[in-house]
Scaffold this active site. Structure first.
Site, PDB file in Angstrom:
ATOM      1  N   ASP A  78       0.865  -1.179   0.000  1.00 36.43           N
ATOM      2  CA  ASP A  78       0.000   0.000   0.000  1.00 36.43           C
ATOM      3  C   ASP A  78       0.902   1.230   0.000  1.00 36.43           C
ATOM      4  OD1 ASP A  78      -2.246   1.760   0.346  1.00 36.43           O
ATOM      5  OD2 ASP A  78      -3.323   0.154   1.344  1.00 36.43           O
ATOM      6  N   HIS A 101       2.584   2.048  -3.115  1.00 39.93           N
ATOM      7  CA  HIS A 101       1.772   3.013  -3.851  1.00 39.93           C
ATOM      8  C   HIS A 101       2.361   4.412  -3.811  1.00 39.93           C
ATOM      9  CE1 HIS A 101      -2.065   0.339  -3.199  1.00 39.93           C
ATOM     10  NE2 HIS A 101      -1.104  -0.274  -3.853  1.00 39.93           N
TER      11      HIS A 101
END
Length: 191
Positions: A78, A101
């Site tokens: 993430d 991310h």
């Protein structure tokens, strides 16, 4: 029932503290979670999870002030660093991010009680193989009237990043991009 998994470490309402030299491996959720901290320094941490492990943010911070994050490696499934609502005076530098991310302001705009995010510097940072680099992550139908302002991104290298700079639906003002270079996996590097 969809039960939320715990963070490896959480810090709530902590002032004038620091973390140095921490290693966190394969967290079930975020590695480090901060809420309402002030004057907190994070340095020389190594946070690692596979790129396909969902919701494993490296560092997630909300409603906090005067935070420094430096000289660290973050790889996750993430956000490497998630900058949530109500933050001011953040200095993030010399970070290597990947997989993950990228460094995100958000998600923002989902809840009415959210606060502005102001004065964030990200510098001397390398993104390698991330799905995003610099990202403002917001809800399309924002219910909060908040502003993201006073951001500086400087000396940022992107290596094989899918979306180098992402878009937003929350009001964004006074953002500076300076000396950003590298390669993108997609034809459109800035959205």
């Amino acid at each position: 029932m969809n039960r939320r998994l715990p963070a490896n470490m959480a810090f709530d309402f902590v002032r004038k503290s620091r973390i140095n030299g921490l290693i966190s491996l394969n967290s079930k959720s975020e590695h480090l979670n901060f809420f309402c901290v002030d004057h907190f320094n994070i340095s020389h941490v190594n946070l690692t999870a596979p790129g396909n492990s969902p919701n494993t943010d490296g560092i997630k911070i909300g409603m906090s002030n005067n935070v420094k994050i430096r000289d660290s490696h973050i790889g996750s499934g993430d956000d490497c660093i998630a900058i949530l609502s109500g933050k001011t005076n953040f200095d993030i530098h010399n970070i290597t991010c990947g997989p993950g991310h990228g460094i995100s302001a958000g998600s923002l705009g989902k809840h009415k009680e959210e606060k502005n995010v102001e004065n964030v510097r990200v510098r001397d940072t390398v993104f390698t193989g991330t799905s995003a680099g610099i990202r403002f992550k917001t809800w399309e139908s924002s219910v909060a009237e908040i502003t993201v302002s006073g951001f500086l991104y400087e000396n940022i290298k992107m290596v094989d990043v899918r979306h180098d700079i992402g878009d937003s639906h929350v009001q964004i003002r006074n953002v500076t991009f300076k000396n950003i270079w590298g390669t993108s996996r997609d034809k459109v590097a800035v959205k």
